[in-house]
Design an enzyme around this catalytic site. Sequence first.
Site, mmCIF file in Angstrom:
data_model
loop_
_atom_site.group_PDB
_atom_site.id
_atom_site.type_symbol
_atom_site.label_atom_id
_atom_site.label_comp_id
_atom_site.label_asym_id
_atom_site.label_seq_id
_atom_site.Cartn_x
_atom_site.Cartn_y
_atom_site.Cartn_z
ATOM 1 N N HIS A 97 69.793 78.714 -43.941
ATOM 2 C CA HIS A 97 70.233 78.412 -42.577
ATOM 3 C C HIS A 97 70.695 76.958 -42.523
ATOM 4 O O HIS A 97 70.053 76.093 -43.115
ATOM 5 C CB HIS A 97 69.073 78.604 -41.589
ATOM 6 C CG HIS A 97 69.401 78.150 -40.193
ATOM 7 N ND1 HIS A 97 70.152 78.902 -39.327
ATOM 8 C CD2 HIS A 97 69.096 76.990 -39.541
ATOM 9 C CE1 HIS A 97 70.285 78.247 -38.189
ATOM 10 N NE2 HIS A 97 69.655 77.079 -38.299
ATOM 11 N N GLY B 192 102.837 82.924 -63.919
ATOM 12 C CA GLY B 192 103.182 84.065 -63.093
ATOM 13 C C GLY B 192 103.217 83.756 -61.603
ATOM 14 O O GLY B 192 103.327 82.606 -61.174
#
Length: 457
Positions: free
Chosen positions: A439, A39
């Site tokens: 972090h 598709g």
Amino acid sequence: MRTFDAIIIGAGQAGPSLAGRLTAAGRTVALIERKLVGGTCVNTGCMPTKAMVASAYTAHLARRGAEYGVVTGDVSVDFARVMARKDKVRFDARKANEDWLAGMKGLTFIRGHARFESPKIIRVGEERLSAGQIFLNVGGRAVVPDFPGVGEVPHLDNVSMMELDRLPAHLVIVGGSYVGLEFAQMFRRFGSRVTVVEKGPRLISREDEDVSDAVRDILEREGIAIRTGAECIRFVRSGKDVGVGVDCAEGAPEIIGSHILLATGRRPNTDDLGLDTAGVATDKRGYVIVDDRLETNVPGIFAMGDCNGRGAFTHTAYNDFEIVAANLLDSEPRKVSERIQTYALYIDPPLGRAGMSETEARGTGRRLLVGTRPMTRVGRAKEKGETLGFMKVIADAGTGEILGASILGTGGDEAVQSILDVMYAGRPYTTITHAMHIHPTVSELIPTVFGEMRPAD
């Protein structure tokens, strides 16, 4: 006539996956495809365009090498190699899908154009097929707008853009929404002059105005010309080029471009399936009307993906398959109405979206909390030297329910997923503010943004 347990029309994102589940359950399936397996996503959408976005990003970063202490010399783009890389990505993906289907036991793959003869009978060429259940996964195609002169000039759409053999000197993009903006930035980075023409007052009108303004600023920083408020768009030939007439409050009344891309929306591929013969109802735009289980008004006929108007993304099409499979095979009552809107705009930096926009949330009448943070205050963005954009989150002031998020910035398309997961879990925003994140990341600032929310004006 050949008889199957199920017939699937269209081999896009939902069709092959459903075929896999049905055949694994011991059912016989006919999968019909008239064009390309995979598709839009595999052939002309997500995969090839994001391959081109990656090439464009690499060129852009290379030009900025000196900012990072890296000497790169002159940077040029070999457009033929960019397109060859794009083709390898999409052709490899298509082949993988075709190989998967070829090895699927219980599946009969048929190439051709399917049309209904009755609610249970499909004709493909001279052959007639019947099944108790029929699933539509026929996708959509680009709209050609009814602008004066559009039929008299050469123009491109998202499909023909994939076949360009040379870089446009001046690409004029008509339509300032998601597809148009992605092509605008990538081709500017490849070296084209680019102008975006939008009929409305601003770009990506479904987004909040602050998001729209920030996206415009990002594109204009790279030299992309933006013309909004183009109330009367028209086309004329201008030698070998095309003149695009615009009636805007400011700027020249006509733009001369070497190539024109029409990016003004899509329509479903439902007008040549014989849906009226089967009694399948569609809306005025041609979308198949479905219920919460994705079944049409005709029992046993379902519609998935772009053709049902319930989403226009690869991920919504795949989720349609999951909902159908859950209801039919797993006895799990899943509904389309239970899913949360989410998508991304793949410019650089990307926009990741989940849930409602602030404008939509204000329309609910709830008391809102809204938090924002510019990417200039996100350590990860500063370290990468990519500080354009901002984060915005919205929550219900009374219940703490997260209503929506917009993250326009580096990693925004990935970072927004963590918010989406908490929304699906039905947990309040304090679930995020109490979480410890890694972090240095973009995501680590999400708890801070939620923690700094204030009542909406």
